[in-house]
Write a protein that holds these residues in place. Sequence first.
Motif, short mmCIF file in Angstrom:
data_model
loop_
_atom_site.label_atom_id
_atom_site.label_comp_id
_atom_site.label_asym_id
_atom_site.label_seq_id
_atom_site.Cartn_x
_atom_site.Cartn_y
_atom_site.Cartn_z
N MET A 1 0.85 -1.16 0.00
CA MET A 1 0.00 0.00 0.00
C MET A 1 0.90 1.24 0.00
O MET A 1 1.91 1.28 0.68
N ALA A 2 0.53 2.24 -0.72
CA ALA A 2 1.32 3.45 -0.80
C ALA A 2 1.30 4.21 0.52
O ALA A 2 0.30 4.19 1.25
N ARG A 3 2.41 4.83 0.85
CA ARG A 3 2.51 5.56 2.12
C ARG A 3 1.45 6.65 2.24
O ARG A 3 0.95 6.91 3.32
N GLY A 4 1.12 7.30 1.13
CA GLY A 4 0.10 8.33 1.14
C GLY A 4 -1.26 7.79 1.54
O GLY A 4 -2.01 8.44 2.28
N ALA A 7 -1.20 7.10 5.30
CA ALA A 7 -1.32 8.36 6.05
C ALA A 7 -2.76 8.87 6.01
O ALA A 7 -3.28 9.32 7.04
N HIS A 8 -3.39 8.80 4.86
CA HIS A 8 -4.77 9.26 4.72
C HIS A 8 -5.70 8.41 5.59
O HIS A 8 -6.58 8.94 6.28
N SER A 9 -5.51 7.10 5.61
CA SER A 9 -6.33 6.21 6.44
C SER A 9 -6.17 6.54 7.91
O SER A 9 -7.15 6.57 8.66
N ILE A 13 -9.22 7.90 10.71
CA ILE A 13 -9.65 7.20 11.93
C ILE A 13 -9.08 7.80 13.21
O ILE A 13 -9.43 7.37 14.30
N ALA A 14 -8.22 8.81 13.09
CA ALA A 14 -7.52 9.36 14.25
C ALA A 14 -8.47 9.81 15.36
O ALA A 14 -8.21 9.56 16.54
N ASP A 15 -9.53 10.49 15.02
CA ASP A 15 -10.45 11.02 16.03
C ASP A 15 -11.73 10.21 16.18
O ASP A 15 -12.63 10.61 16.91
#
Length: 70
Positions: A1-4, A7-9, A13-15
């Motif tokens: 999976m691409a790093r971008g 990071a977007h995923s 889900i962060a909050d």
Amino acid sequence: MARGEVAHSRQLIADATLDEPGTLSAQNAAVLGEPSVSLCRILIHMIEEYARNRGRADPIREQIGGTTGP
């Protein structure tokens, strides 16, 4: 999976809480029999798929001289 994509995923889900519902497409809702699923259920599914696919790749890695297993 691409790093971008990773990071977007993570940003998505962060909050969120694990009980956070996600709306399914009509097709997926018909298969599951419910209109939404929790973030927890989605993450568990992703972990299961990763584990399943990782095991299938072991014989290929062995044939090309790579390491296998976790």
